[in-house]
Design a protein around this motif. Structure first.
Motif, PDB file in Angstrom:
ATOM      1  N   UNK A  22       0.844  -1.179   0.000  1.00  0.00           N
ATOM      2  CA  UNK A  22       0.000   0.000   0.000  1.00  0.00           C
ATOM      3  C   UNK A  22       0.889   1.243   0.000  1.00  0.00           C
ATOM      4  N   UNK A  23       0.743   2.062  -1.035  1.00  0.00           N
ATOM      5  CA  UNK A  23       1.507   3.295  -1.135  1.00  0.00           C
ATOM      6  C   UNK A  23       0.550   4.461  -1.354  1.00  0.00           C
ATOM      7  N   UNK A  24       1.007   5.643  -0.989  1.00  0.00           N
ATOM      8  CA  UNK A  24       0.250   6.862  -1.233  1.00  0.00           C
ATOM      9  C   UNK A  24       0.840   7.558  -2.448  1.00  0.00           C
ATOM     10  N   UNK A  25      -0.019   7.918  -3.387  1.00  0.00           N
ATOM     11  CA  UNK A  25       0.409   8.698  -4.550  1.00  0.00           C
ATOM     12  C   UNK A  25       0.353  10.163  -4.136  1.00  0.00           C
ATOM     13  N   UNK A  26       1.452  10.657  -3.652  1.00  0.00           N
ATOM     14  CA  UNK A  26       1.536  12.012  -3.101  1.00  0.00           C
ATOM     15  C   UNK A  26       1.926  12.984  -4.211  1.00  0.00           C
ATOM     16  N   UNK A  27       1.078  13.971  -4.451  1.00  0.00           N
ATOM     17  CA  UNK A  27       1.329  14.907  -5.543  1.00  0.00           C
ATOM     18  C   UNK A  27       1.241  16.358  -5.094  1.00  0.00           C
ATOM     19  N   UNK A  33       5.590  11.930  -5.171  1.00  0.00           N
ATOM     20  CA  UNK A  33       5.953  10.568  -5.522  1.00  0.00           C
ATOM     21  C   UNK A  33       5.186   9.565  -4.688  1.00  0.00           C
ATOM     22  N   UNK A  34       5.474   8.306  -4.901  1.00  0.00           N
ATOM     23  CA  UNK A  34       4.818   7.226  -4.164  1.00  0.00           C
ATOM     24  C   UNK A  34       5.583   6.978  -2.868  1.00  0.00           C
ATOM     25  N   UNK A  35       4.836   6.942  -1.770  1.00  0.00           N
ATOM     26  CA  UNK A  35       5.448   6.794  -0.450  1.00  0.00           C
ATOM     27  C   UNK A  35       4.613   5.847   0.412  1.00  0.00           C
ATOM     28  N   UNK A  36       5.238   5.176   1.370  1.00  0.00           N
ATOM     29  CA  UNK A  36       4.460   4.429   2.356  1.00  0.00           C
ATOM     30  C   UNK A  36       3.790   5.418   3.312  1.00  0.00           C
ATOM     31  N   UNK A 104      -2.209  11.884   0.025  1.00  0.00           N
ATOM     32  CA  UNK A 104      -2.127  11.265  -1.285  1.00  0.00           C
ATOM     33  C   UNK A 104      -3.117  10.133  -1.416  1.00  0.00           C
ATOM     34  N   UNK A 105      -3.396   9.727  -2.621  1.00  0.00           N
ATOM     35  CA  UNK A 105      -4.352   8.654  -2.874  1.00  0.00           C
ATOM     36  C   UNK A 105      -3.724   7.305  -2.517  1.00  0.00           C
ATOM     37  N   UNK A 106      -4.349   6.555  -1.572  1.00  0.00           N
ATOM     38  CA  UNK A 106      -3.817   5.229  -1.225  1.00  0.00           C
ATOM     39  C   UNK A 106      -4.121   4.213  -2.332  1.00  0.00           C
ATOM     40  N   UNK A 107      -3.082   3.477  -2.740  1.00  0.00           N
ATOM     41  CA  UNK A 107      -3.208   2.507  -3.828  1.00  0.00           C
ATOM     42  C   UNK A 107      -2.422   1.242  -3.502  1.00  0.00           C
ATOM     43  N   UNK A 108      -3.008   0.077  -3.847  1.00  0.00           N
ATOM     44  CA  UNK A 108      -2.264  -1.166  -3.764  1.00  0.00           C
ATOM     45  C   UNK A 108      -1.448  -1.295  -5.044  1.00  0.00           C
ATOM     46  N   UNK A 111       4.666  -4.999  -5.984  1.00  0.00           N
ATOM     47  CA  UNK A 111       6.010  -4.655  -5.499  1.00  0.00           C
ATOM     48  C   UNK A 111       6.985  -4.492  -6.659  1.00  0.00           C
ATOM     49  N   UNK A 112       6.978  -5.418  -7.609  1.00  0.00           N
ATOM     50  CA  UNK A 112       7.908  -5.319  -8.743  1.00  0.00           C
ATOM     51  C   UNK A 112       7.639  -4.074  -9.574  1.00  0.00           C
ATOM     52  N   UNK A 113       6.373  -3.706  -9.747  1.00  0.00           N
ATOM     53  CA  UNK A 113       6.016  -2.515 -10.525  1.00  0.00           C
ATOM     54  C   UNK A 113       6.360  -1.222  -9.767  1.00  0.00           C
ATOM     55  N   UNK A 114       6.381  -1.299  -8.444  1.00  0.00           N
ATOM     56  CA  UNK A 114       6.667  -0.104  -7.634  1.00  0.00           C
ATOM     57  C   UNK A 114       8.051   0.464  -7.936  1.00  0.00           C
ATOM     58  N   UNK A 115       8.981  -0.387  -8.314  1.00  0.00           N
ATOM     59  CA  UNK A 115      10.340   0.078  -8.592  1.00  0.00           C
ATOM     60  C   UNK A 115      10.397   1.065  -9.762  1.00  0.00           C
ATOM     61  N   UNK A 116       9.394   1.028 -10.635  1.00  0.00           N
ATOM     62  CA  UNK A 116       9.385   1.945 -11.777  1.00  0.00           C
ATOM     63  C   UNK A 116       8.541   3.201 -11.519  1.00  0.00           C
ATOM     64  N   UNK A 117       7.926   3.303 -10.363  1.00  0.00           N
ATOM     65  CA  UNK A 117       7.108   4.477 -10.037  1.00  0.00           C
ATOM     66  C   UNK A 117       7.992   5.640  -9.588  1.00  0.00           C
ATOM     67  N   UNK A 118       7.514   6.872  -9.760  1.00  0.00           N
ATOM     68  CA  UNK A 118       8.281   8.010  -9.248  1.00  0.00           C
ATOM     69  C   UNK A 118       8.298   8.001  -7.721  1.00  0.00           C
ATOM     70  N   UNK A 119       9.496   8.099  -7.159  1.00  0.00           N
ATOM     71  CA  UNK A 119       9.684   8.131  -5.697  1.00  0.00           C
ATOM     72  C   UNK A 119      10.785   9.127  -5.378  1.00  0.00           C
ATOM     73  N   UNK A 120      10.693   9.721  -4.218  1.00  0.00           N
ATOM     74  CA  UNK A 120      11.798  10.519  -3.715  1.00  0.00           C
ATOM     75  C   UNK A 120      12.998   9.593  -3.521  1.00  0.00           C
ATOM     76  N   UNK A 121      14.192  10.125  -3.650  1.00  0.00           N
ATOM     77  CA  UNK A 121      15.411   9.323  -3.505  1.00  0.00           C
ATOM     78  C   UNK A 121      15.460   8.605  -2.158  1.00  0.00           C
TER      79      UNK A 121
END
Length: 157
Positions: A22-27, A33-36, A104-108, A111-121
């Protein structure tokens, strides 16, 4: 030795359900980016209590059986700041996911796809460590003059 140091404590909690998290799409603001889920710990609550509260406020999900994964911290020797972020993971949760959240919008997300999402360093750096055995400590020295990360030290145990 620690007199005059400004300590700030935050937390994040990775919620895992099989091959998804579960990640939040924080914009909003400068932390996009996507964050826990997670946030600032309120004094005098415990770090675990604060983690459970923050997850519930941001997702509508009640977590339990948190497993400590590690510490991520920023130190700024110029300002005497130490920001400590305690990281947890859990597979135990209940409740109904919020449709939207101020963070941010909570989304399931797979895990493998999460690596390609925008995230803070800072999130990207520790994301894989949630799924490895053991714990981690990451210390980042803040480069005040250039307003960016300086030295990064990663320790796994």
């Amino acid at each position: 030795m620690s007199e005059g140091i400004n300590y700030k404590i935050w937390t994040v909690c990775m919620i895992q359900d099989g091959d998804k998290v579960l990640l939040l799409d924080r914009q909003h603001d400068n932390f996009k980016g996507y964050i826990p889920a997670g946030g600032k710990i309120d004094f005098p609550e415990s770090i675990v209590e604060g983690t459970i509260r923050e997850v519930w406020e941001e997702t509508g999900i009640e977590v339990s059986n948190l497993v400590y994964k590690g510490l991520y911290e920023y130190v700024n020797p110029i300002k005497n700041d130490r920001y400590m972020i305690f990281n947890y993971i859990t597979k135990d949760f209940k409740g109904d996911l919020l449709v939207s959240s101020p963070e941010g919008k909570p989304l399931w997300v797979n895990i493998k796809e999460a690596y390609s999402l925008p995230m803070q360093q800072s999130i990207r750096r520790r994301f894989p460590l949630f799924f490895e055995e053991g714990t981690f400590e990451i210390q980042v020295t803040w480069d005040e003059e250039n307003n960016r990360e300086g030295n990064v030290k990663i320790t796994k145990t």
